[in-house]
Design a protein around this motif. Sequence first.
Motif, PDB file in Angstrom:
ATOM      1  N   GLU A  78      48.748 -29.982 -51.206  1.00 23.63           N
ATOM      2  CA  GLU A  78      48.800 -31.419 -51.476  1.00 23.63           C
ATOM      3  C   GLU A  78      48.968 -32.239 -50.212  1.00 23.63           C
ATOM      4  O   GLU A  78      48.349 -33.304 -50.063  1.00 23.63           O
ATOM      5  CB  GLU A  78      49.947 -31.713 -52.458  1.00 23.63           C
ATOM      6  CG  GLU A  78      50.019 -33.173 -52.880  1.00 23.63           C
ATOM      7  CD  GLU A  78      51.057 -33.421 -53.955  1.00 23.63           C
ATOM      8  OE1 GLU A  78      51.762 -34.451 -53.856  1.00 23.63           O
ATOM      9  OE2 GLU A  78      51.164 -32.605 -54.883  1.00 23.63           O
ATOM     10  N   ASP A  79      49.805 -31.760 -49.282  1.00 26.93           N
ATOM     11  CA  ASP A  79      50.050 -32.563 -48.086  1.00 26.93           C
ATOM     12  C   ASP A  79      48.890 -32.528 -47.094  1.00 26.93           C
ATOM     13  O   ASP A  79      48.927 -33.199 -46.062  1.00 26.93           O
ATOM     14  CB  ASP A  79      51.352 -32.150 -47.400  1.00 26.93           C
ATOM     15  CG  ASP A  79      51.380 -30.686 -46.991  1.00 26.93           C
ATOM     16  OD1 ASP A  79      50.461 -29.938 -47.379  1.00 26.93           O
ATOM     17  OD2 ASP A  79      52.322 -30.282 -46.293  1.00 26.93           O
ATOM     18  N   TRP A  80      47.836 -31.789 -47.414  1.00 31.74           N
ATOM     19  CA  TRP A  80      46.612 -31.793 -46.613  1.00 31.74           C
ATOM     20  C   TRP A  80      45.553 -32.718 -47.221  1.00 31.74           C
ATOM     21  O   TRP A  80      44.491 -32.912 -46.633  1.00 31.74           O
ATOM     22  CB  TRP A  80      46.035 -30.381 -46.495  1.00 31.74           C
ATOM     23  CG  TRP A  80      46.770 -29.506 -45.529  1.00 31.74           C
ATOM     24  CD1 TRP A  80      48.034 -29.016 -45.665  1.00 31.74           C
ATOM     25  CD2 TRP A  80      46.286 -29.016 -44.289  1.00 31.74           C
ATOM     26  NE1 TRP A  80      48.371 -28.242 -44.588  1.00 31.74           N
ATOM     27  CE2 TRP A  80      47.307 -28.215 -43.721  1.00 31.74           C
ATOM     28  CE3 TRP A  80      45.084 -29.137 -43.582  1.00 31.74           C
ATOM     29  CZ2 TRP A  80      47.166 -27.570 -42.505  1.00 31.74           C
ATOM     30  CZ3 TRP A  80      44.937 -28.487 -42.366  1.00 31.74           C
ATOM     31  CH2 TRP A  80      45.978 -27.718 -41.830  1.00 31.74           C
ATOM     32  N   ARG A  81      45.856 -33.265 -48.396  1.00 28.04           N
ATOM     33  CA  ARG A  81      44.893 -34.126 -49.093  1.00 28.04           C
ATOM     34  C   ARG A  81      45.370 -35.570 -49.050  1.00 28.04           C
ATOM     35  O   ARG A  81      46.472 -35.871 -49.504  1.00 28.04           O
ATOM     36  CB  ARG A  81      44.726 -33.662 -50.546  1.00 28.04           C
ATOM     37  CG  ARG A  81      44.087 -32.275 -50.642  1.00 28.04           C
ATOM     38  CD  ARG A  81      43.843 -31.863 -52.086  1.00 28.04           C
ATOM     39  NE  ARG A  81      45.042 -31.345 -52.734  1.00 28.04           N
ATOM     40  CZ  ARG A  81      45.660 -31.933 -53.751  1.00 28.04           C
ATOM     41  NH1 ARG A  81      45.210 -33.088 -54.237  1.00 28.04           N
ATOM     42  NH2 ARG A  81      46.724 -31.383 -54.296  1.00 28.04           N
ATOM     43  N   PRO A  82      44.579 -36.470 -48.491  1.00 31.78           N
ATOM     44  CA  PRO A  82      45.020 -37.863 -48.340  1.00 31.78           C
ATOM     45  C   PRO A  82      45.137 -38.583 -49.678  1.00 31.78           C
ATOM     46  O   PRO A  82      44.538 -38.186 -50.683  1.00 31.78           O
ATOM     47  CB  PRO A  82      43.911 -38.486 -47.487  1.00 31.78           C
ATOM     48  CG  PRO A  82      42.713 -37.632 -47.727  1.00 31.78           C
ATOM     49  CD  PRO A  82      43.225 -36.248 -47.946  1.00 31.78           C
ATOM     50  N   GLU A  83      45.909 -39.641 -49.658  1.00 31.21           N
ATOM     51  CA  GLU A  83      46.073 -40.494 -50.825  1.00 31.21           C
ATOM     52  C   GLU A  83      45.350 -41.811 -50.569  1.00 31.21           C
ATOM     53  O   GLU A  83      45.545 -42.440 -49.529  1.00 31.21           O
ATOM     54  CB  GLU A  83      47.561 -40.741 -51.092  1.00 31.21           C
ATOM     55  CG  GLU A  83      47.845 -41.473 -52.383  1.00 31.21           C
ATOM     56  CD  GLU A  83      49.333 -41.578 -52.657  1.00 31.21           C
ATOM     57  OE1 GLU A  83      49.839 -42.722 -52.694  1.00 31.21           O
ATOM     58  OE2 GLU A  83      49.986 -40.527 -52.799  1.00 31.21           O
ATOM     59  N   ARG A 104      45.807 -39.205 -55.140  1.00 34.22           N
ATOM     60  CA  ARG A 104      45.652 -38.080 -54.228  1.00 34.22           C
ATOM     61  C   ARG A 104      44.252 -37.488 -54.397  1.00 34.22           C
ATOM     62  O   ARG A 104      43.830 -37.154 -55.508  1.00 34.22           O
ATOM     63  CB  ARG A 104      46.701 -37.015 -54.531  1.00 34.22           C
ATOM     64  CG  ARG A 104      46.698 -35.820 -53.587  1.00 34.22           C
ATOM     65  CD  ARG A 104      47.344 -36.129 -52.261  1.00 34.22           C
ATOM     66  NE  ARG A 104      48.749 -36.512 -52.390  1.00 34.22           N
ATOM     67  CZ  ARG A 104      49.501 -36.886 -51.361  1.00 34.22           C
ATOM     68  NH1 ARG A 104      48.994 -36.930 -50.136  1.00 34.22           N
ATOM     69  NH2 ARG A 104      50.767 -37.234 -51.562  1.00 34.22           N
TER      70      ARG A 104
END
Length: 280
Positions: A22-27, A32
């Motif tokens: 998840e923290d590699w995928r931008p919002e 997300r």
Amino acid sequence: MPEAGIHLVIIDPQNDFCDLPEDWRPEIAGKRLASALPVAGAHADMLRTAALIDRLGRSLGEISITLDSHQHIDIGHPTFWKQADGSPVGPFTQISAVDVRERRFEPRIAGARERVTVYLEALEAAGRYTHMVWPLHCEIGTWGHTIHPALLAACNRWEEATLTTTAKIVKGTNPWTEHYSAVRAEVPDPADPATAINTAFIARLRSANHVLIAGEAGSHCVKATTEHIVEQLGPANTGKLTLLIDCMSPVEGFEAQYEAFLADMRTRGVRTANASEIPL
């Protein structure tokens, strides 16, 4: 400039194929982003490939990255198709020429049924694939089309250290034919030279001393590209090819096809290895 010798080919290392945390995928706008067709293990594959680039450095003579590049309306996307009653066709639906002739599935583009049927018949005659409708993926211009960020950063470091450009090979822009392989489309379109054999790419591979192959997915685009490379280079050159098996993963449900591919390549003289086994 690095010395010619090792040519690293990275097939479709794009966000849409990577199971990114998840923290590699931008919002964006509070939502997300998500990969369209994530391959289990692909994120780790890309991190290992990036580490290999950093480790080999100037030992790498060339890096080529292939980019699956699709239109929104594409024969491999649900947007292209409808069922007999006009309802949508879901992802992971297989469609045969008989299905279209009997109108169980139809192209949404008016007047395209005959062209599509001829295509499906040619695809089936080749005996490599049954046509699959995939989730809409790698649409040109989207986040999903872009290269895995850690891999891109490693390529940039190599470029800056060697003053050499990473070659980007675009495939799949023709919406009428599936283009798993970076060498040629499954059914080349006579009106589109981009679907024919990429002779310049093959020539660069032929001139290399050693070709390393990584990427996604091992069951589809890596498989198709490698098979066509072997076909074009011929038996005398297959010994220069190495599949980096810890830098690729199969699509879920296609593990058997992936293992059969690896076994076939080994019988043809292609080597398999982990990235850590590649010497400087």
